[in-house]
Scaffold this active site. Sequence first.
Site, short mmCIF file in Angstrom:
data_model
loop_
_atom_site.label_atom_id
_atom_site.label_comp_id
_atom_site.label_asym_id
_atom_site.label_seq_id
_atom_site.Cartn_x
_atom_site.Cartn_y
_atom_site.Cartn_z
N GLU A 219 -43.96 -47.85 35.72
CA GLU A 219 -44.81 -48.67 34.97
C GLU A 219 -45.81 -47.79 34.54
O GLU A 219 -46.78 -47.23 35.41
CB GLU A 219 -45.59 -49.64 35.83
CG GLU A 219 -44.39 -50.56 36.66
CD GLU A 219 -43.68 -51.67 35.74
OE1 GLU A 219 -44.22 -51.90 34.41
OE2 GLU A 219 -42.64 -52.57 35.81
N CYS B 274 -53.91 -50.65 31.79
CA CYS B 274 -52.82 -50.03 31.02
C CYS B 274 -52.29 -50.99 29.61
O CYS B 274 -51.97 -50.61 28.66
CB CYS B 274 -51.65 -50.07 32.01
SG CYS B 274 -51.39 -51.78 32.73
#
Length: 497
Positions: A236, A270
């Site tokens: 991720e 993110c």
Amino acid sequence: MSIDAPQFQTTAPSDGEVIASFPIMTPEEVSAAVDRARIAAHWWAELGFDGRKTRLLAWKSLLARRAEQLAWLVHREGGKPVEDALLEIALSIEHLDWAAKNAEKILGERGVRPSLLTMNQRARLWYEPMGVVGVIGPWNYPVFTPVGSVGYALAAGNAVVFKPSEYTTAVGQWMVDSFAQVVPEQPVVQLITGQGATGAALCTSGVDKISFTGSTATGRKVMAAAAQNLTPVVLELGGKDAFIVDADANIEKAVDAALFGAMGNAGQTCVAVERVYVHDAIYDQFLDRLASRARELHPGNEATSSYGPMTMPAQIATIREHVDHAIACGGRAIVGGPESIGESVVGPIVLADVPESCPAVTDETFGPTVVVNRIRDLSDGIDKANANHYGLGASLFGKDRKALMEAARRLRTGMVSINSWVMYAGVPALPWGGVGVSGFGRIHGPDGLREFARSKGVVSERFPSPLVLTSFSRRPDTSAIISKALVALHGRRKWTS
Ligand code: NAD
């Protein structure tokens, strides 16, 4: 571990106060933790779905009761406002609840239909725990990101060895200690502490899976290290999310979402909004409104600031480089500019008309900055959004639901939010993950449970088949019967162009 083992400290980004000290664990210590986890994994797997569910829901309840205490620690150690920390914890609790309650349905044993040639077989499918999962986390969401891996890995029946970021290790310790209060029998979740080298040791420790959340650069190293033992990885990684605003969008609503998505948590998200693409027809109006709302923000070190200081001081150099470069190549600083970049707090920076080739458009900035560029139409916005090596999330604003759904299909990302920012994160049944250099594999939802499990297929003969397929003493006419059956079953569709 000896008391003179090398240590590191975490400090409050707001005032530098030391929060706690932790040992820098060696590869041997990491290995020992993994050995203990193997025994714990066996015990945890043997509890079955029900036993694990009861304990995971008890952990969830404890987190809910102590959410405020945890939020203050997240605020002190990571720097984000307390309310943002609470939101992160609330989302984590919802995920834990979903994973605990749905693991059996998604992973439990079930029958599947055999084919016509294997009608005499009973076919069963189930998902087994992998064993020990190594989880490596970042600092920007020190509760939400690990829970997305730890919670789902536990629900799937694995033990976990968790290496939190060296910037937010006290939060990691708090999480692991709270789990041990609910599950004191075995070290099912263990904390290992240190910097990159400790994380690297976990990658080669022989764990059965690595779940890594962090930067793309580190993700590459993690994958290379994991390759030594062919350890599977879920990565991720970073993002450069686009936020596309169509001509008929509700401008006030889009501005509100873009501002929070870009500046919330000082842009250290993110899936932060880093590129806003606005239809030419409403571009000026949107930019004016975004600028005036951005000027109202009050970033700082308080628990109630709009957003806090940069957690990782090194990020400030990247922000400066992106902003300087954007202005040098013709971008306009609408709110703030290089002068907004302080020693730890960075004021909101809104840039406009930045060439698409600039680092402020192509690379992850990870700060309270946003680029607002013009598009001809939705399709132009999608092309620009897709012309990037990252592909994590995206947002679309407008009125035409059909056109927006079509746009969502065309976006090269793992997640899309229509007329909101990031709301997919709050739907536990949806997967989380990216494409391109944003990583691969999925946490959250059914895919997130399966990510931490191995499928197993078993057939068992119900009655002897009149047509024995796998024997040297097959009937001589077996092949002829199969050929006829194949044509009858599968050979009737004619190709038409
Ligand atoms: P980072 O890559 O610097 O560090 C992440 C973790 O990896 C830390 O625990 C660190 O100690 C460890 N690490 C460092 N070197 C290692 C190595 N060689 N082997 C194994 N582990 C190692 O990232 P960060 O600065 O903590 O986090 C910010 C980044 O994370 C941003 O790029 C952000 O976009 C990304 N992120 C992604 C998601 C997502 O879900 N896709 C979520 C949050 C953050």
